[in-house]
Design an enzyme around this catalytic site. Sequence first.
Site, PDB file in Angstrom:
ATOM      1  N   ASP A  70      13.822 -73.514 -86.243  1.00  0.00           N
ATOM      2  CA  ASP A  70      14.540 -74.261 -87.279  1.00  0.00           C
ATOM      3  C   ASP A  70      15.392 -73.325 -88.129  1.00  0.00           C
ATOM      4  O   ASP A  70      14.928 -72.255 -88.556  1.00  0.00           O
ATOM      5  CB  ASP A  70      13.552 -74.990 -88.192  1.00  0.00           C
ATOM      6  CG  ASP A  70      13.127 -76.322 -87.627  1.00  0.00           C
ATOM      7  OD1 ASP A  70      13.072 -76.450 -86.391  1.00  0.00           O
ATOM      8  OD2 ASP A  70      12.847 -77.242 -88.435  1.00  0.00           O
ATOM      9  N   LEU A  88      16.090 -81.984 -91.453  1.00  0.00           N
ATOM     10  CA  LEU A  88      17.019 -80.944 -91.898  1.00  0.00           C
ATOM     11  C   LEU A  88      16.357 -79.935 -92.823  1.00  0.00           C
ATOM     12  O   LEU A  88      16.533 -78.732 -92.686  1.00  0.00           O
ATOM     13  CB  LEU A  88      18.222 -81.583 -92.606  1.00  0.00           C
ATOM     14  CG  LEU A  88      19.318 -82.110 -91.688  1.00  0.00           C
ATOM     15  CD1 LEU A  88      20.361 -82.866 -92.486  1.00  0.00           C
ATOM     16  CD2 LEU A  88      19.977 -80.967 -90.933  1.00  0.00           C
ATOM     17  N   ASP A  96      16.710 -78.058 -73.355  1.00  0.00           N
ATOM     18  CA  ASP A  96      16.531 -79.360 -73.985  1.00  0.00           C
ATOM     19  C   ASP A  96      17.816 -80.167 -73.852  1.00  0.00           C
ATOM     20  O   ASP A  96      18.306 -80.752 -74.808  1.00  0.00           O
ATOM     21  CB  ASP A  96      16.136 -79.206 -75.464  1.00  0.00           C
ATOM     22  CG  ASP A  96      15.826 -80.541 -76.134  1.00  0.00           C
ATOM     23  OD1 ASP A  96      15.500 -81.508 -75.416  1.00  0.00           O
ATOM     24  OD2 ASP A  96      15.925 -80.619 -77.374  1.00  0.00           O
ATOM     25  N   ASP A 127      17.463 -91.048 -76.107  1.00  0.00           N
ATOM     26  CA  ASP A 127      16.075 -90.599 -76.144  1.00  0.00           C
ATOM     27  C   ASP A 127      15.166 -91.694 -75.568  1.00  0.00           C
ATOM     28  O   ASP A 127      15.644 -92.672 -74.998  1.00  0.00           O
ATOM     29  CB  ASP A 127      15.667 -90.281 -77.582  1.00  0.00           C
ATOM     30  CG  ASP A 127      16.411 -89.077 -78.134  1.00  0.00           C
ATOM     31  OD1 ASP A 127      16.744 -88.174 -77.339  1.00  0.00           O
ATOM     32  OD2 ASP A 127      16.666 -89.040 -79.349  1.00  0.00           O
ATOM     33  N   GLU A 181      13.179 -81.218 -94.801  1.00  0.00           N
ATOM     34  CA  GLU A 181      11.870 -81.712 -95.202  1.00  0.00           C
ATOM     35  C   GLU A 181      10.725 -80.996 -94.504  1.00  0.00           C
ATOM     36  O   GLU A 181       9.641 -80.852 -95.036  1.00  0.00           O
ATOM     37  CB  GLU A 181      11.780 -83.218 -94.963  1.00  0.00           C
ATOM     38  CG  GLU A 181      12.560 -84.012 -96.006  1.00  0.00           C
ATOM     39  CD  GLU A 181      12.351 -85.505 -95.872  1.00  0.00           C
ATOM     40  OE1 GLU A 181      11.815 -85.936 -94.844  1.00  0.00           O
ATOM     41  OE2 GLU A 181      12.725 -86.234 -96.796  1.00  0.00           O
ATOM     42  N   GLU A 190      20.834 -90.184 -87.665  1.00  0.00           N
ATOM     43  CA  GLU A 190      19.623 -90.583 -86.947  1.00  0.00           C
ATOM     44  C   GLU A 190      18.464 -90.456 -87.934  1.00  0.00           C
ATOM     45  O   GLU A 190      17.892 -89.381 -88.109  1.00  0.00           O
ATOM     46  CB  GLU A 190      19.390 -89.689 -85.728  1.00  0.00           C
ATOM     47  CG  GLU A 190      18.173 -90.113 -84.920  1.00  0.00           C
ATOM     48  CD  GLU A 190      17.796 -89.123 -83.830  1.00  0.00           C
ATOM     49  OE1 GLU A 190      17.213 -89.561 -82.827  1.00  0.00           O
ATOM     50  OE2 GLU A 190      18.080 -87.916 -83.987  1.00  0.00           O
ATOM     51  N   ASP A 238      21.839 -85.193 -85.944  1.00  0.00           N
ATOM     52  CA  ASP A 238      20.587 -85.284 -85.206  1.00  0.00           C
ATOM     53  C   ASP A 238      19.395 -85.139 -86.144  1.00  0.00           C
ATOM     54  O   ASP A 238      19.365 -84.243 -87.002  1.00  0.00           O
ATOM     55  CB  ASP A 238      20.552 -84.174 -84.142  1.00  0.00           C
ATOM     56  CG  ASP A 238      19.347 -84.259 -83.237  1.00  0.00           C
ATOM     57  OD1 ASP A 238      19.132 -85.307 -82.623  1.00  0.00           O
ATOM     58  OD2 ASP A 238      18.609 -83.253 -83.162  1.00  0.00           O
ATOM     59  N   HIS A 245      18.216 -76.856 -85.951  1.00  0.00           N
ATOM     60  CA  HIS A 245      17.661 -75.709 -85.229  1.00  0.00           C
ATOM     61  C   HIS A 245      18.742 -75.121 -84.333  1.00  0.00           C
ATOM     62  O   HIS A 245      19.830 -75.678 -84.193  1.00  0.00           O
ATOM     63  CB  HIS A 245      16.448 -76.131 -84.384  1.00  0.00           C
ATOM     64  CG  HIS A 245      16.750 -77.247 -83.409  1.00  0.00           C
ATOM     65  ND1 HIS A 245      16.207 -78.500 -83.535  1.00  0.00           N
ATOM     66  CD2 HIS A 245      17.535 -77.289 -82.317  1.00  0.00           C
ATOM     67  CE1 HIS A 245      16.642 -79.267 -82.560  1.00  0.00           C
ATOM     68  NE2 HIS A 245      17.452 -78.560 -81.800  1.00  0.00           N
TER      69      HIS A 245
END
Length: 552
Positions: A175, A210, A65, A309, A212, A241, A205, A108
Amino acid sequence: MRLTYTADLWWKNAVVYCLDVETYKDGNGDGIGDFRGLTQQIDHLDRLGVTCIWLMPFFPSPSRDDGYDISDFYSVDPRLGTLGDFVEFMRTARDRGMRVIADLVVNHTSDEHPWFKESRSSRDSPKRDWYVWKDEPEPDDPKAIVFPDKEDSLWELDEKTGQYYYHSFYRFQPDLNTANPEVRDEIARILGFWMELGLSGFRVDAVPFLIEGIGGDPHEFLADLRAFMNRRDGTSILLGEVNLPYPELMRYFGDGNGDEVTLCFDFVAMQRFHLSMARQNARSLADTLRERPEPPDDAQWAMFMRNHDELTLDKLTDAERQEVFDAFGPDKEMQLYDRGLRRRLPPMLDGDQRRLKLAYSVLFSLPGTPVLFYGEEIGLGENLEAEGRMAVRIPMQWSSGGGFSPDPKTRVLPPSGRFGPREVNVEDQRRDPDSLLKWVTLLIERYRESPELAWGDYDVLDAGDDAVLALRADAEGGTVVTVHNFADRQVDVELTLDGLGHCDLLVDLLVDGTLDLPDDGRVRFSLEPYGTRWFRASVPEAAPEETSAKSS
């Protein structure tokens, strides 16, 4: 404006420049950008006027990624250099007066990280609770799946232990359980480590993910991180972000206390800007700025045209999004996830220098801290042959031959044609007084000379034509007015400027010239298609006395 204010809260009028070490400059000839190459190009950023460099992930990673799948938070990816190279870069940036922040990707890890390997080794592993495990997966919300082209669930079965682990993003990015105090302590150690090596903060990020995603609340965690950073360095920052509507987003500043995220990206205004550009009408952006809440005193908006992105348009209605698609990305290959564009601004605007110069003039005049994505200063294009969001993460173009690397086998190739290196590069634009590079450099210089733009109280003015965005910024007796014509036609502008005391001139900050300011404060002038003006309210300089008069 007292310089002590601007030094203590340096980020309020910073110029932030985001770059990927891997695609910026190859310093050892292996086809991959690295810290040695970046350090050699630091003077380009100094000449441009950048005050803060934001580094995308440079940590060891399997790179499934683009480096956001991290396998070690305490080192540098060997392809990009060593910790020694990083320290040399930091020293050189500091020598040029630039601060550095880096991506903090702690929602993550890579599934190849030793923590996750240990976590999945047994249900009794000491690090089992560092990640989120369930016997049965919870029901998926399709809207919560970030990459619907690659994933169809937020849970992945681990066959060895017979449980499912949670992943907000790709399945190879499990995560972290940031509700676990041990994980929080480790994240604080990561921040402390890099701050000791000179970082002035972090871009966080995907902040809402984080905690939720597993039913928790990230605000206490963010406040703890910010408090830890303030103890280590009171001038450090968190750049968040947070792509949420304003009422929800404001909570991430700290519910009025300003003790969580220091700066938040304004995704709403960014999307409204692109809608206004598509319509050639500023009203959508103007209305958004009028309605936007003020951040706490010790916080700030971060303004941007696009980032690394996709150019997300998720806060627009379906009809509005289609308007932007039709104007700037009508082909399906230009779109991504049915919510955004995988394009850079110059090809979106068909290389029209007038509109590009307008766009960046708007960026530096908006209330907030401007953030540039590398290459925007020269009009870097995209490579739509690359997969997904990699289309915009192309090598920087330094010369007509490319200049990124002597090795032609780079991971993502530069565009060809009118946006290729022969037409768009730093070397040529540095010598061209009419280039986009020269224009952006001028905008940064004037922005830094105009503290009202970063610190002032803002008003969106009625200009008499919906094609025009007119903003007024006032701070400590100074006033700056910026005016932008979004339309492909000449417009007649009429502004009412009151409360300016003895000022009877508007001095143009971008070109030589002045406008008289009548007693009634009504100013009239014309703007050419896509025209832009920045004015400072001023008083005429007193004429010098004649030498003979002094001697008599």
